[in-house]
Design a protein around this motif. Structure first.
Motif, short mmCIF file in Angstrom:
data_model
loop_
_atom_site.label_atom_id
_atom_site.label_comp_id
_atom_site.label_asym_id
_atom_site.label_seq_id
_atom_site.Cartn_x
_atom_site.Cartn_y
_atom_site.Cartn_z
N ALA A 114 0.81 -1.22 0.00
CA ALA A 114 0.00 0.00 0.00
C ALA A 114 0.84 1.26 0.00
N SER A 115 2.02 1.17 -0.63
CA SER A 115 2.84 2.39 -0.75
C SER A 115 3.36 2.52 -2.17
N VAL A 116 3.84 3.72 -2.49
CA VAL A 116 4.29 4.05 -3.85
C VAL A 116 5.73 4.56 -3.82
N TRP A 117 6.54 4.08 -4.74
CA TRP A 117 7.85 4.68 -5.02
C TRP A 117 7.83 5.23 -6.43
N LEU A 137 -4.54 5.76 -11.35
CA LEU A 137 -4.11 4.35 -11.38
C LEU A 137 -3.17 4.02 -10.23
N ILE A 138 -2.19 4.90 -10.05
CA ILE A 138 -1.19 4.68 -9.00
C ILE A 138 -1.84 4.64 -7.63
N ARG A 180 2.30 -2.96 -3.63
CA ARG A 180 3.54 -2.20 -3.66
C ARG A 180 3.68 -1.65 -5.08
N VAL A 181 3.61 -0.34 -5.22
CA VAL A 181 3.54 0.28 -6.53
C VAL A 181 4.84 0.99 -6.88
#
Lengths: 259, 259
Positions: free
Chosen positions: B9-12, B78-79, B88-89
């Protein structure tokens, strides 16, 4: 994939990035692991050198190495002599060799001696600094011009900037080694018409364990750098693009100072 | 070393660098290998995506993907949706997210939705281009100012540059996506007083198999880009710092054109 780009008697100028060994490129890591001898700058972190092969020599040529610093001509001579002796030579530079890295001198020295020399780019400190701060250096449609300068000029020379151009709203300015120049940068930009409210972010020791991110406004820039040590690498970032992101704190401790 | 910086549930936002998968940072490679889903730009090379885990989804959101390109708001949505679904995006961007990467929009969208977002810097195209050309972007004591601009402005807008400031001897200019703007850049810089003899280097497809390095003078810049395809990423480098190094050819084929 086999690589045949690092034969004996050749030199790679390699960007070590901002310090965190994870911010090396994969190529830089491979070249470091392949080298017979590595000449490294003071700003290259110790964890980066741990990637060297067991038998490799690692030699500091940095200005903060504790010993008397080597001048550029001596560094050039060392690199060339090692290559002429048949070694695989890595010249490891903090950040990106293309940006304030004195790369031209070393390339010229190798070429004058007939030594093959190539360059592996690195993450430059400005990129690492804004990534840590959670922002960017440009903004679509608003900040499309980005200028890098170094405040480490020749001793005694004034900071030679196009203040009028940089005072344009939307221009982003990144000042490398900018601690001592902070008051001048703020004063000159405001005098040239930039708003005193322009966001600034100061990043100290970008990507390293002692990293600090200090936010404020152009009017408070001189104050923001007051607690930074003289030897700590300091990046000044000025412009609308580096405004603190909305929505709360970043993952790191952030000291926010409002003018 | 264990890493706990990429929870579900996080974005890099990750810089993919100029295309050569060896020019990814080690951190970017790790994040790509850890992601459940990767949204990637058209300029991200296929070899970079091979680092994804076997079960990961790789989804093109690029403008040259063959399908109708997604607008920025759709990419943001989307992200955020993927992260809110617990994935995990990785949002994989060509070059460095800080430089002409529309990073601010994606950071803002994540923060507005309460999604944790962080940034991993990448090698920007200008660094890769000059490394391939065997030169630097700055010269000690001579070229201490470096400006990046993108010629991909909003449709119909003129290239908004501080021509007078850039005409100063010693300033280096890097124009991203510069093929179509080449004639304007040359004309305006010379009109503002820059010498027509100023060295230029044009780098096409920096770090990729189709890489080409074309050298000349400011007066010949418009001619130098004539054989470059419309879709080939083209970097214009202007300034004394990018002068061809003395001592013979580099390791790559170099087309030298003198005005």
């Amino acid at each position: 994939m086999p690589h045949d780009d690092f034969p004996p008697a050749s030199v790679w100028l390699v960007g070590a990035g901002p310090g965190d060994p994870e911010l090396l490129t994969r190529k830089a890591a491979r070249l470091i692991a392949t080298a017979d001898v590595i000449y490294y700058d003071a700003l290259v972190g110790p964890a980066v050198l741990e990637l060297a092969a067991a038998g490799a020599e690692c030699i500091s040529v940095g200005k903060r190495s504790g010993r008397h610093s080597k001048d550029q001509a001596s560094i050039d001579a060392l690199i060339v002599a090692a290559a002429l002796a048949g070694q695989r030579v890595v010249r490891l530079k903090g950040g990106d060799p293309a940006i304030f890295g004195r790369t031209a001198e070393e390339v010229a020295a190798c070429r004058a001696a007939g030594v093959a020399v190539r360059i592996c780019p690195g993450i430059t400190a400005a990129s690492a600094a804004v990534a840590a701060a959670g922002t960017a250096l440009t903004l679509r449609g608003q900040a499309r011009r980005l200028t890098f300068v170094t405040a480490h000029a020749r001793a005694g020379e004034p900071l030679d900037l196009d203040w009028a151009g940089l005072a344009t709203e939307g221009a982003t300015l990144a000042v490398y080694m900018g601690r001592a120049a902070a008051a001048t940068v703020a004063q000159q930009l405001v005098a040239a018409g930039r708003s005193a409210d322009t966001p600034v972010t100061v990043v100290v020791n970008a990507s390293l364990p002692g990293e600090r991110i200090i936010r404020g406004r152009l009017s408070s820039l001189a104050f923001l750098v007051e607690t930074i040590g003289e030897r700590d690498p300091t990046m000044l970032l000025v412009g609308e693009a580096v405004r603190a992101p909305a929505g709360g704190a970043t993952h790191r401790a952030v000291a926010a100072v409002q003018a």
